[in-house]
Motif scaffolding. Sequence first.
Motif, PDB file in Angstrom:
ATOM      1  N   SER A   1       0.872  -1.168   0.000  1.00 44.39           N
ATOM      2  CA  SER A   1       0.000   0.000   0.000  1.00 44.39           C
ATOM      3  C   SER A   1       0.912   1.222   0.000  1.00 44.39           C
ATOM      4  O   SER A   1       2.133   1.089   0.034  1.00 44.39           O
ATOM      5  CB  SER A   1      -0.948  -0.004   1.205  1.00 44.39           C
ATOM      6  OG  SER A   1      -0.224  -0.017   2.412  1.00 44.39           O
ATOM      7  N   ALA A   2       0.322   2.396  -0.036  1.00 42.36           N
ATOM      8  CA  ALA A   2       1.117   3.618  -0.115  1.00 42.36           C
ATOM      9  C   ALA A   2       1.968   3.795   1.130  1.00 42.36           C
ATOM     10  O   ALA A   2       1.503   3.584   2.249  1.00 42.36           O
ATOM     11  CB  ALA A   2       0.208   4.822  -0.302  1.00 42.36           C
ATOM     12  N   VAL A   3       3.210   4.169   0.930  1.00 41.22           N
ATOM     13  CA  VAL A   3       4.118   4.416   2.049  1.00 41.22           C
ATOM     14  C   VAL A   3       3.626   5.619   2.848  1.00 41.22           C
ATOM     15  O   VAL A   3       3.608   5.587   4.081  1.00 41.22           O
ATOM     16  CB  VAL A   3       5.557   4.656   1.542  1.00 41.22           C
ATOM     17  CG1 VAL A   3       6.460   5.127   2.660  1.00 41.22           C
ATOM     18  CG2 VAL A   3       6.113   3.378   0.920  1.00 41.22           C
ATOM     19  N   SER A   4       3.195   6.641   2.152  1.00 42.63           N
ATOM     20  CA  SER A   4       2.709   7.851   2.809  1.00 42.63           C
ATOM     21  C   SER A   4       1.433   7.540   3.585  1.00 42.63           C
ATOM     22  O   SER A   4       0.403   7.205   3.010  1.00 42.63           O
ATOM     23  CB  SER A   4       2.446   8.931   1.755  1.00 42.63           C
ATOM     24  OG  SER A   4       1.964  10.101   2.358  1.00 42.63           O
ATOM     25  N   GLY A   5       1.511   7.617   4.908  1.00 43.73           N
ATOM     26  CA  GLY A   5       0.360   7.343   5.754  1.00 43.73           C
ATOM     27  C   GLY A   5       0.035   5.867   5.892  1.00 43.73           C
ATOM     28  O   GLY A   5      -1.035   5.510   6.366  1.00 43.73           O
ATOM     29  N   GLY A   6       0.967   4.999   5.523  1.00 42.93           N
ATOM     30  CA  GLY A   6       0.714   3.564   5.550  1.00 42.93           C
ATOM     31  C   GLY A   6       1.149   2.889   6.838  1.00 42.93           C
ATOM     32  O   GLY A   6       1.365   3.529   7.876  1.00 42.93           O
ATOM     33  N   ALA A   7       1.302   1.580   6.757  1.00 40.27           N
ATOM     34  CA  ALA A   7       1.661   0.769   7.922  1.00 40.27           C
ATOM     35  C   ALA A   7       3.042   1.142   8.463  1.00 40.27           C
ATOM     36  O   ALA A   7       3.236   1.225   9.684  1.00 40.27           O
ATOM     37  CB  ALA A   7       1.625  -0.711   7.556  1.00 40.27           C
TER      38      ALA A   7
ATOM     39  N   ALA B   1      15.238   3.609   9.929  1.00 39.08           N
ATOM     40  CA  ALA B   1      14.187   2.832   9.277  1.00 39.08           C
ATOM     41  C   ALA B   1      14.143   3.116   7.784  1.00 39.08           C
ATOM     42  O   ALA B   1      14.494   4.205   7.337  1.00 39.08           O
ATOM     43  CB  ALA B   1      12.835   3.139   9.911  1.00 39.08           C
ATOM     44  N   LEU B   2      13.705   2.112   7.053  1.00 34.33           N
ATOM     45  CA  LEU B   2      13.455   2.220   5.618  1.00 34.33           C
ATOM     46  C   LEU B   2      12.042   1.730   5.395  1.00 34.33           C
ATOM     47  O   LEU B   2      11.693   0.627   5.812  1.00 34.33           O
ATOM     48  CB  LEU B   2      14.451   1.346   4.841  1.00 34.33           C
ATOM     49  CG  LEU B   2      14.197   1.164   3.347  1.00 34.33           C
ATOM     50  CD1 LEU B   2      14.321   2.495   2.610  1.00 34.33           C
ATOM     51  CD2 LEU B   2      15.168   0.131   2.769  1.00 34.33           C
ATOM     52  N   LEU B   3      11.221   2.559   4.756  1.00 34.38           N
ATOM     53  CA  LEU B   3       9.830   2.201   4.484  1.00 34.38           C
ATOM     54  C   LEU B   3       9.675   1.893   3.002  1.00 34.38           C
ATOM     55  O   LEU B   3       9.932   2.759   2.159  1.00 34.38           O
ATOM     56  CB  LEU B   3       8.886   3.343   4.876  1.00 34.38           C
ATOM     57  CG  LEU B   3       8.530   3.473   6.356  1.00 34.38           C
ATOM     58  CD1 LEU B   3       9.753   3.678   7.225  1.00 34.38           C
ATOM     59  CD2 LEU B   3       7.545   4.586   6.557  1.00 34.38           C
ATOM     60  N   LEU B   4       9.291   0.666   2.691  1.00 36.97           N
ATOM     61  CA  LEU B   4       9.093   0.241   1.307  1.00 36.97           C
ATOM     62  C   LEU B   4       7.619  -0.039   1.072  1.00 36.97           C
ATOM     63  O   LEU B   4       6.954  -0.654   1.907  1.00 36.97           O
ATOM     64  CB  LEU B   4       9.911  -1.025   1.006  1.00 36.97           C
ATOM     65  CG  LEU B   4      11.422  -0.907   1.163  1.00 36.97           C
ATOM     66  CD1 LEU B   4      12.085  -2.263   0.933  1.00 36.97           C
ATOM     67  CD2 LEU B   4      11.987   0.135   0.217  1.00 36.97           C
ATOM     68  N   GLY B   5       7.122   0.416  -0.053  1.00 33.77           N
ATOM     69  CA  GLY B   5       5.730   0.207  -0.412  1.00 33.77           C
ATOM     70  C   GLY B   5       5.453   0.900  -1.730  1.00 33.77           C
ATOM     71  O   GLY B   5       6.366   1.212  -2.495  1.00 33.77           O
ATOM     72  N   LEU B   6       4.200   1.181  -1.975  1.00 29.88           N
ATOM     73  CA  LEU B   6       3.825   1.836  -3.226  1.00 29.88           C
ATOM     74  C   LEU B   6       4.224   3.297  -3.199  1.00 29.88           C
ATOM     75  O   LEU B   6       3.996   3.991  -2.200  1.00 29.88           O
ATOM     76  CB  LEU B   6       2.319   1.720  -3.451  1.00 29.88           C
ATOM     77  CG  LEU B   6       1.745   0.309  -3.554  1.00 29.88           C
ATOM     78  CD1 LEU B   6       0.235   0.383  -3.774  1.00 29.88           C
ATOM     79  CD2 LEU B   6       2.415  -0.490  -4.648  1.00 29.88           C
ATOM     80  N   PRO B   7       4.803   3.778  -4.283  1.00 26.02           N
ATOM     81  CA  PRO B   7       5.132   5.203  -4.357  1.00 26.02           C
ATOM     82  C   PRO B   7       3.850   6.034  -4.421  1.00 26.02           C
ATOM     83  O   PRO B   7       2.780   5.521  -4.745  1.00 26.02           O
ATOM     84  CB  PRO B   7       5.943   5.320  -5.650  1.00 26.02           C
ATOM     85  CG  PRO B   7       5.555   4.132  -6.465  1.00 26.02           C
ATOM     86  CD  PRO B   7       5.154   3.057  -5.508  1.00 26.02           C
ATOM     87  N   ASP B   8       3.978   7.301  -4.120  1.00 24.87           N
ATOM     88  CA  ASP B   8       2.818   8.198  -4.087  1.00 24.87           C
ATOM     89  C   ASP B   8       2.488   8.671  -5.502  1.00 24.87           C
ATOM     90  O   ASP B   8       2.631   9.841  -5.841  1.00 24.87           O
ATOM     91  CB  ASP B   8       3.105   9.378  -3.161  1.00 24.87           C
ATOM     92  CG  ASP B   8       1.847  10.124  -2.772  1.00 24.87           C
ATOM     93  OD1 ASP B   8       0.741   9.579  -2.975  1.00 24.87           O
ATOM     94  OD2 ASP B   8       1.967  11.259  -2.281  1.00 24.87           O
TER      95      ASP B   8
END
Length: 170
Positions: free
Chosen positions: A92-98, A115-122
Amino acid sequence: MRYPRGSGTGAAVQADLSTLPIGKGEVRRESGVARGRRVAILAFGSMVIAAQAAAEALDATLVNMRFVKPLDRELVEHVARTHDALVTIEESAVSGGAGAGVLELLAELGIACPALLLGLPDRFIDHGEIAKLHTSIGLDPAGIEASIRSRFADLLSAPGDRAGRIKSVA
């Protein structure tokens, strides 16, 4: 939140159903003793399988978070206090995500951890074959591993290599 289509992976169908404790994650893999507890990967949902391959290649701890709400506070705190860095992976989106929720929890607990947050780009992600889309945005096992190696190269080097670099700088 993206609801995956198609068949599920990584979970065998059980003949007898057992209750899953709400808000509790599970440690799927511990980092090796020889390498120490450098990086822990906290994977959410469908990303656990891709994260497993990266965790094996990096000798990292892997946590299947299972729930975004509520987060497993005790497990996140334990992992943050026993590892040098955290990586969150979500589809899911990194911005505001888990991953952002994990960082909010760490801030609340007063824990400073790289930390490194990986997920869908905005941005809009095209429709298509899931495996190809994951590869295009670096959420396949190779992309996850490369992102972690890039961000935490010093933590992932062999202990002798780290000591050699530190001595040469000092």
